[in-house]
Write a protein that holds these residues in place. Structure first.
Motif, PDB file in Angstrom:
ATOM      1  N   ILE A   1      -1.943  -7.346 -11.657  1.00  0.00           N
ATOM      2  CA  ILE A   1      -2.066  -6.361 -10.477  1.00  0.00           C
ATOM      3  C   ILE A   1      -1.315  -5.133 -10.826  1.00  0.00           C
ATOM      4  O   ILE A   1      -0.418  -5.293 -11.466  1.00  0.00           O
ATOM      5  N   GLY A   2      -2.023  -3.994 -10.372  1.00  0.00           N
ATOM      6  CA  GLY A   2      -1.187  -2.763 -10.666  1.00  0.00           C
ATOM      7  C   GLY A   2      -0.997  -1.914  -9.576  1.00  0.00           C
ATOM      8  O   GLY A   2      -1.840  -1.851  -8.781  1.00  0.00           O
TER       9      GLY A   2
ATOM     10  N   VAL B   1       1.160   2.184  -4.354  1.00  0.00           N
ATOM     11  CA  VAL B   1      -0.056   3.200  -4.781  1.00  0.00           C
ATOM     12  C   VAL B   1      -0.839   2.051  -5.551  1.00  0.00           C
ATOM     13  O   VAL B   1      -0.511   1.949  -6.603  1.00  0.00           O
ATOM     14  N   TRP B   2      -1.951   1.453  -5.018  1.00  0.00           N
ATOM     15  CA  TRP B   2      -2.774   0.648  -5.790  1.00  0.00           C
ATOM     16  C   TRP B   2      -3.473   1.131  -6.573  1.00  0.00           C
ATOM     17  O   TRP B   2      -4.071   2.178  -6.541  1.00  0.00           O
ATOM     18  N   TYR B   3      -3.539   0.485  -7.952  1.00  0.00           N
ATOM     19  CA  TYR B   3      -4.644   1.008  -9.130  1.00  0.00           C
ATOM     20  C   TYR B   3      -5.383  -0.057  -9.632  1.00  0.00           C
ATOM     21  O   TYR B   3      -6.162   0.116 -10.508  1.00  0.00           O
ATOM     22  N   TYR B   4      -4.904  -1.286  -9.466  1.00  0.00           N
ATOM     23  CA  TYR B   4      -5.548  -2.454 -10.373  1.00  0.00           C
ATOM     24  C   TYR B   4      -5.192  -3.887  -9.550  1.00  0.00           C
ATOM     25  O   TYR B   4      -4.414  -3.810  -9.002  1.00  0.00           O
TER      26      TYR B   4
ATOM     27  N   ALA C   1       3.340  -5.786  -0.904  1.00  0.00           N
ATOM     28  CA  ALA C   1       1.980  -5.727  -0.856  1.00  0.00           C
ATOM     29  C   ALA C   1       1.355  -6.612  -1.937  1.00  0.00           C
ATOM     30  O   ALA C   1       0.050  -7.225  -1.594  1.00  0.00           O
ATOM     31  N   ALA C   2       2.161  -7.052  -2.856  1.00  0.00           N
ATOM     32  CA  ALA C   2       1.454  -8.024  -3.780  1.00  0.00           C
ATOM     33  C   ALA C   2       1.411  -9.264  -2.942  1.00  0.00           C
ATOM     34  O   ALA C   2       0.393 -10.209  -3.023  1.00  0.00           O
ATOM     35  N   VAL C   3       2.401  -9.747  -2.011  1.00  0.00           N
ATOM     36  CA  VAL C   3       2.373 -10.997  -1.436  1.00  0.00           C
ATOM     37  C   VAL C   3       1.210 -11.001  -0.292  1.00  0.00           C
ATOM     38  O   VAL C   3       0.382 -11.822  -0.531  1.00  0.00           O
TER      39      VAL C   3
ATOM     40  N   LEU D   1      -1.918 -13.807  -0.222  1.00  0.00           N
ATOM     41  CA  LEU D   1      -2.335 -14.436   1.211  1.00  0.00           C
ATOM     42  C   LEU D   1      -3.528 -14.218   1.569  1.00  0.00           C
ATOM     43  O   LEU D   1      -4.363 -14.957   1.969  1.00  0.00           O
ATOM     44  N   LYS D   2      -4.015 -13.101   1.453  1.00  0.00           N
ATOM     45  CA  LYS D   2      -5.374 -12.575   1.877  1.00  0.00           C
ATOM     46  C   LYS D   2      -6.569 -13.474   1.085  1.00  0.00           C
ATOM     47  O   LYS D   2      -7.455 -13.709   1.457  1.00  0.00           O
TER      48      LYS D   2
END
Ligand code: PRP
Ligand code: URA
Length: 221
Positions: free
Chosen positions: A106-107, A118-121, A151-153, A157-158
């Protein structure tokens, strides 16, 4: 900062962890010196992080007799989730250590002004299959404000992973990030080498080691 504040946090005091952390903190450590010490440290942290992986008695045959011996329970999937970029520093050691482990990249980057991720991947599936049989290790060398970790956690979970099946592995942590992650998710085990003093005005960990991604990938100015 007393570690008693954070019961779910494991500080890895192994001499090889502490020594290699000292090596990568030094601003003179660059290129191969930094990478080699980082790899060594990553292996020690990952051994601690994976110490509760489930085992099952498995029948084998030694040269002398049949025996039932503990081996990794193959019903469980071990998933490593490195957060790009700096989390990639863990990937090689993780794959060497755990047979048949999966890696899901994940990025995100941290906005320089807001310090928000800020998500990019996101290479993870929409929903994990059989998430109850997964052990997930989120890998990121730096737990600073905690925004990226959270954000990664939340993503895991989602997608069906249970909180108790997540371990967060970091090289260095700031009290601010630890507080945020442990309060939001008290069942997540956090494995780290040290809790530093504080964040500076740019949300860098002090004394820290600088920008982990830049130092791993030789992109500092
Ligand atoms: C760094 C680090 C974490 C994040 C930690 O990434 O690798 O992902 O900052 O900060 P936080 O706890 O305040 O969220 P960065 O944004 O520098 O990206 P990079 O790994 O690509 O260098
Ligand atoms: N990200 C880093 O790479 N270093 C810090 O000190 C804080 C966030």
């Amino acid at each position: 900062m007393s570690i008693n504040h954070f019961p779910s946090v494991v500080i890895v005091n192994h001499p090889l962890a502490q020594h290699n952390l000292a090596v990568i903190r030094d601003k003179a450590a660059c290129g191969d010196v930094f990478k080699c010490a980082f790899d060594r440290l990553a292996s020690v942290l990952l051994i601690e992080a994976t110490k509760d992986l489930p085992l099952q008695l498995t029948k084998i045959e030694t040269p002398l007799m049949k025996a039932a011996v503990p081996m990794l329970d193959l019903d469980y999937t071990v998933l490593f989730v490195p957060i790009l970029r700096a989390g990639l520093g863990f990937s090689e050691s993780a794959l060497k250590l755990v047979p048949n482990a999966k890696v899901c990249h994940i990025g995100m980057y941290r906005d320089e002004k807001t310090f928000k991720p800020v998500w990019y991947y996101d290479k993870s599936p929409a929903q994990f299959k059989n998430p109850d049989k997964m052990k997930v290790f989120i890998l990121d060398p730096m737990l600073a404000t905690g925004g990226s970790a959270l954000a990664a956690v939340e993503l895991m979970l989602k997608k069906g992973i249970q909180e108790k099946n997540i371990v967060f592995v970091s090289v260095l942590s700031a009290p601010e990030g630890l507080q945020k992650l442990t309060v939001a998710y008290p069942s997540i085990k956090i494995v780290t080498t040290a809790v530093d003093d504080k964040l500076n005005e740019h949300a860098y960990i002090m004394p820290g080691l600088g920008d982990a991604g830049d130092r791993l990938f030789n992109t500092d100015k």
